[in-house]
Design an enzyme around this catalytic site. Sequence first.
Site, PDB file in Angstrom:
ATOM      1  N   ARG A  21     -11.839   6.401   9.670  1.00 13.60           N
ATOM      2  CA  ARG A  21     -11.334   5.039   9.724  1.00 13.60           C
ATOM      3  C   ARG A  21     -12.385   4.045   9.211  1.00 13.60           C
ATOM      4  NH1 ARG A  21      -7.032   1.719   9.450  1.00 13.60           N
ATOM      5  NH2 ARG A  21      -7.194  -0.050  10.854  1.00 13.60           N
ATOM      6  N   ASP A  75      -8.341  -6.812  -4.715  1.00 17.87           N
ATOM      7  CA  ASP A  75      -7.951  -5.481  -4.210  1.00 17.87           C
ATOM      8  C   ASP A  75      -8.484  -4.421  -5.166  1.00 17.87           C
ATOM      9  OD1 ASP A  75      -6.731  -3.161  -3.348  1.00 17.87           O
ATOM     10  OD2 ASP A  75      -4.709  -4.004  -3.278  1.00 17.87           O
ATOM     11  N   SER A 117       0.839  -1.192   0.000  1.00 13.09           N
ATOM     12  CA  SER A 117       0.000   0.000   0.000  1.00 13.09           C
ATOM     13  C   SER A 117       0.883   1.254   0.000  1.00 13.09           C
ATOM     14  CB  SER A 117      -0.929  -0.055   1.223  1.00 13.09           C
ATOM     15  OG  SER A 117      -2.011   0.807   1.054  1.00 13.09           O
ATOM     16  N   HIS A 138      -7.796  -5.495  -0.327  1.00 13.17           N
ATOM     17  CA  HIS A 138      -6.494  -4.836  -0.182  1.00 13.17           C
ATOM     18  C   HIS A 138      -5.709  -5.375   1.015  1.00 13.17           C
ATOM     19  CE1 HIS A 138      -3.564  -1.676  -0.509  1.00 13.17           C
ATOM     20  NE2 HIS A 138      -3.853  -1.187   0.676  1.00 13.17           N
ATOM     21  N   ASP A 139      -6.417  -5.670   2.096  1.00 21.04           N
ATOM     22  CA  ASP A 139      -5.764  -6.153   3.315  1.00 21.04           C
ATOM     23  C   ASP A 139      -5.082  -7.500   3.146  1.00 21.04           C
ATOM     24  OD1 ASP A 139      -5.909  -4.148   5.126  1.00 21.04           O
ATOM     25  OD2 ASP A 139      -7.638  -4.916   6.231  1.00 21.04           O
TER      26      ASP A 139
END
Lengths: 391, 218
Positions: free
Chosen positions: A232, A328, A162, A361-362
């Site tokens: 967040r 992602d 990232s 993405h994680d």
Amino acid sequence: MSASPRIAAVDTTAPGFPGRRFEIPASAPLRLDSGVELGPVTVAYQSYGTLNADKSNAVLVCHALTGDQFVADHHPVTGKPGWWETIIGPGKLLDTERYFVICANVLGGCMGSTGPKDTNPSTGKPWGLEFPVITIGDMVKAQARLIDHLGIEKLFCVIGGSMGGMQVLEWVSAYPERVFAAVPVATSYRHSAQNIAFHEVGRQAIMADPDWHGGAYQLAGVTPHRGLAVARMAAHITYLSETALHRKFGRRLQNRAQLSYGFDADFQVESYLRHQGSTFVDRFDANSYLYITRAMDYFDLQAEHGGSLAEAFTGTKTRFCVVSFTSDWLFPTSESRALVHALNAAAANVSFVEIVSDKGHDAFLLDEPEFHSVLGGFLNGAAEHRGLKFG
Amino acid sequence: MTDPRVLPVAAQARPRATIRVDLKAIAEMIEPGTRVLDIGCGDGALLDYLAHEKRVDARGIEISQAGVNACVAQGLSVVQGDADTDLKDYPTGGFDYAILSQTLQATSDPKAVVGELVRIARRAIVSFPNFGVWHVRLKLLLGGRMPVTDTLSAAWYETPNIHLCTIDDFVDLCGTLGVSIEKAMVLDSQGRPRSLAAPGRLANLLGEQGLFVLRRRG
């Protein structure tokens, strides 16, 4: 979401706050991309393993937006394992019995490196919005000063996912002779319009919180925890995939048998996001969030090189391993592919793998065996080419 | 979680002393210490051999992600990509050799691909199944059906080989493109080079595969 007011999350200057510190003196300040000279600057970092005699086994790990230097040991605030402990440690993929692994909190961060919550030496007050806008390039300049300080001429590898991957690309572009191998993971050579848009939502949420006080919340003795939590929550959705969210939560209800016909967290997914938001504010500074997201938005390696991304890598001798994940959508494979095309045009030595994963993405932070097997092979091959011998 | 130290078999460095005979024939044409791009490198057998036996700077392109991942996991430099679309990115003359082994017939524009090969490398090494070999001709002539052979083992409806050609066809294409044929040979059904002077009518009739070394004219 808790409604109790929170005072500044973490005092990283308190005696006993763990980790190493390196100071860039005011006499040799960082020259930022904005033109501002910043100094003194503290770089807080962690290191694992031992630097070998010829200083050829150093690996720099670059962290993502809300990550920090505690990559492979327990976090001093949350008590959770290091964010990349799955691959870094004794006997692990990035074996700290072989490599000297360094991870520094980014410039502008809030875990000990100089950032907006620290004291502005010229006013004696917290920087707040007087802190200069920083870039990915500035973060890397600060890291390079740390690497100089450690006496390391050439890093064996720079790796990160990232925003960490952006730093990897910046390292190779700015210091081509100092990186033997580069592993940009789940990243891009520039922040897309969609990504800038999500960041703007987060920033606006923070700035809309009355407790933000135009960035001077420390002086007011409050924190804009509600705004930061919403930022967040919105961002967290972009780190997952629809499949992963649905598998984890579906439409299941939270601690209740039926809908409340109100606005409590009826659904598990709501409760989960609220939890993500409220725990985040305990360890992260709202102004840091503004500055670091801005740095990502400004990142555009292609524009910095006259519109030709390949120019960023002209003559590079670095070995690259570019990794993306199928689900992602924040940093989709197409961005990695464009990067690979540019690297090919620069005749770079490049490997490129897309890992099948539905975790979004994680995925780069999670246990993805195929990613790890590819990464291990790449590192072993690179170590062989570097002539690294492990006893 | 799985122990990250235990890598799959493919991930363990194991230089291959032996490779398929037809790949060996290609490897023998490559000067040590050169820069090579293997297009359609599959599981990386040739790349691995070249890297370890000839100290070649070996890179690969492979269309299947599983193939790419297996290659990278054994330390080879391979990208996922497509011969039809991705060769244009590479700089002119960036490689000493570009290898296209058993892949040309599966590309959608073989003419453009051959043109790109001789652009990006000083020499291109191309091998392909020869559709002019006698038993293929015989199968079509006598059986009246699309030939299925050892080298062309898929039925017509599932074959990736959409642009089959004969050795003579390929020689014609090189002429059309203005590409010099520096070396030509044929391989038998085991992939062993046969001592026939190719190109020629006999080569087109007896060769199971054609193997060519090409370079751009001028």
